[in-house]
Write a protein that holds these residues in place. Structure first.
Motif, PDB file in Angstrom:
ATOM      1  N   ALA A  36       0.825  -1.205   0.000  1.00 45.18           N
ATOM      2  CA  ALA A  36       0.000   0.000   0.000  1.00 45.18           C
ATOM      3  C   ALA A  36       0.861   1.258   0.000  1.00 45.18           C
ATOM      4  O   ALA A  36       0.566   2.224  -0.710  1.00 45.18           O
ATOM      5  CB  ALA A  36      -0.927  -0.002   1.213  1.00 45.18           C
ATOM      6  N   THR A  37       1.937   1.250   0.775  1.00 45.29           N
ATOM      7  CA  THR A  37       2.839   2.400   0.832  1.00 45.29           C
ATOM      8  C   THR A  37       3.493   2.627  -0.522  1.00 45.29           C
ATOM      9  O   THR A  37       3.554   3.760  -1.008  1.00 45.29           O
ATOM     10  CB  THR A  37       3.918   2.195   1.914  1.00 45.29           C
ATOM     11  OG1 THR A  37       3.279   2.055   3.175  1.00 45.29           O
ATOM     12  CG2 THR A  37       4.891   3.352   1.951  1.00 45.29           C
ATOM     13  N   LYS A  38       3.974   1.577  -1.138  1.00 50.24           N
ATOM     14  CA  LYS A  38       4.609   1.673  -2.449  1.00 50.24           C
ATOM     15  C   LYS A  38       3.629   2.206  -3.492  1.00 50.24           C
ATOM     16  O   LYS A  38       3.967   3.062  -4.307  1.00 50.24           O
ATOM     17  CB  LYS A  38       5.156   0.302  -2.863  1.00 50.24           C
ATOM     18  CG  LYS A  38       5.906   0.299  -4.158  1.00 50.24           C
ATOM     19  CD  LYS A  38       7.230   1.019  -4.029  1.00 50.24           C
ATOM     20  CE  LYS A  38       8.020   0.875  -5.312  1.00 50.24           C
ATOM     21  NZ  LYS A  38       9.167   1.738  -5.350  1.00 50.24           N
ATOM     22  N   LYS A  39       2.396   1.721  -3.442  1.00 49.51           N
ATOM     23  CA  LYS A  39       1.354   2.169  -4.376  1.00 49.51           C
ATOM     24  C   LYS A  39       1.078   3.660  -4.182  1.00 49.51           C
ATOM     25  O   LYS A  39       0.971   4.412  -5.155  1.00 49.51           O
ATOM     26  CB  LYS A  39       0.085   1.351  -4.151  1.00 49.51           C
ATOM     27  CG  LYS A  39      -1.020   1.643  -5.123  1.00 49.51           C
ATOM     28  CD  LYS A  39      -2.208   0.733  -4.859  1.00 49.51           C
ATOM     29  CE  LYS A  39      -3.380   1.080  -5.761  1.00 49.51           C
ATOM     30  NZ  LYS A  39      -4.554   0.237  -5.493  1.00 49.51           N
ATOM     31  N   TYR A  40       0.971   4.111  -2.925  1.00 54.01           N
ATOM     32  CA  TYR A  40       0.746   5.523  -2.637  1.00 54.01           C
ATOM     33  C   TYR A  40       1.905   6.382  -3.147  1.00 54.01           C
ATOM     34  O   TYR A  40       1.690   7.423  -3.772  1.00 54.01           O
ATOM     35  CB  TYR A  40       0.564   5.762  -1.138  1.00 54.01           C
ATOM     36  CG  TYR A  40       0.727   7.214  -0.772  1.00 54.01           C
ATOM     37  CD1 TYR A  40      -0.277   8.129  -1.023  1.00 54.01           C
ATOM     38  CD2 TYR A  40       1.913   7.697  -0.217  1.00 54.01           C
ATOM     39  CE1 TYR A  40      -0.122   9.473  -0.730  1.00 54.01           C
ATOM     40  CE2 TYR A  40       2.088   9.023   0.074  1.00 54.01           C
ATOM     41  CZ  TYR A  40       1.062   9.911  -0.181  1.00 54.01           C
ATOM     42  OH  TYR A  40       1.233  11.247   0.105  1.00 54.01           O
ATOM     43  N   GLU A  41       3.145   5.963  -2.880  1.00 55.02           N
ATOM     44  CA  GLU A  41       4.316   6.732  -3.297  1.00 55.02           C
ATOM     45  C   GLU A  41       4.353   6.907  -4.810  1.00 55.02           C
ATOM     46  O   GLU A  41       4.664   7.978  -5.314  1.00 55.02           O
ATOM     47  CB  GLU A  41       5.601   6.068  -2.801  1.00 55.02           C
ATOM     48  CG  GLU A  41       5.797   6.183  -1.307  1.00 55.02           C
ATOM     49  CD  GLU A  41       6.970   5.380  -0.791  1.00 55.02           C
ATOM     50  OE1 GLU A  41       7.510   4.519  -1.527  1.00 55.02           O
ATOM     51  OE2 GLU A  41       7.353   5.595   0.373  1.00 55.02           O
ATOM     52  N   GLU A  42       4.029   5.851  -5.535  1.00 51.40           N
ATOM     53  CA  GLU A  42       4.014   5.925  -6.997  1.00 51.40           C
ATOM     54  C   GLU A  42       2.919   6.871  -7.470  1.00 51.40           C
ATOM     55  O   GLU A  42       3.139   7.700  -8.350  1.00 51.40           O
ATOM     56  CB  GLU A  42       3.831   4.536  -7.607  1.00 51.40           C
ATOM     57  CG  GLU A  42       5.070   3.669  -7.471  1.00 51.40           C
ATOM     58  CD  GLU A  42       4.877   2.267  -8.019  1.00 51.40           C
ATOM     59  OE1 GLU A  42       3.822   1.984  -8.641  1.00 51.40           O
ATOM     60  OE2 GLU A  42       5.783   1.431  -7.828  1.00 51.40           O
ATOM     61  N   LYS A  43       1.741   6.772  -6.874  1.00 54.40           N
ATOM     62  CA  LYS A  43       0.611   7.615  -7.267  1.00 54.40           C
ATOM     63  C   LYS A  43       0.874   9.078  -6.946  1.00 54.40           C
ATOM     64  O   LYS A  43       0.542   9.973  -7.733  1.00 54.40           O
ATOM     65  CB  LYS A  43      -0.658   7.140  -6.555  1.00 54.40           C
ATOM     66  CG  LYS A  43      -1.904   7.892  -6.948  1.00 54.40           C
ATOM     67  CD  LYS A  43      -3.126   7.332  -6.257  1.00 54.40           C
ATOM     68  CE  LYS A  43      -4.371   8.110  -6.647  1.00 54.40           C
ATOM     69  NZ  LYS A  43      -5.573   7.585  -5.990  1.00 54.40           N
TER      70      LYS A  43
END
Length: 64
Positions: A12-19
């Motif tokens: 979830a953190t990785k997805k947020y950072e990319e977005k």
């Protein structure tokens, strides 16, 4: 996505950072300079990331 067996939070953190457009960069700098910068930021009550972003923006603007 993260390698290995990442937890749901890591994904979830990785997805947020990319977005959100966050990226991690690594630079090699002299230890004394980095430590002095950290102390100066702490004394000024600002984060190192915020100050580096400010310096980068000022430099970019000066090159236009």
């Amino acid at each position: 996505m993260p390698v290995g067996s990442p937890t749901k939070q890591t994904i979830a953190t990785k997805k947020y950072e990319e977005k959100a457009g966050w990226v991690s960069k690594s630079y090699k700098l002299k230890k004394a300079l980095v430590e002095e910068f950290a102390e100066a930021c702490q004394s000024a009550g600002v984060s190192q990331a915020a100050k580096l972003s400010e310096f980068m923006r000022e430099f970019i603007d000066s090159q236009k």
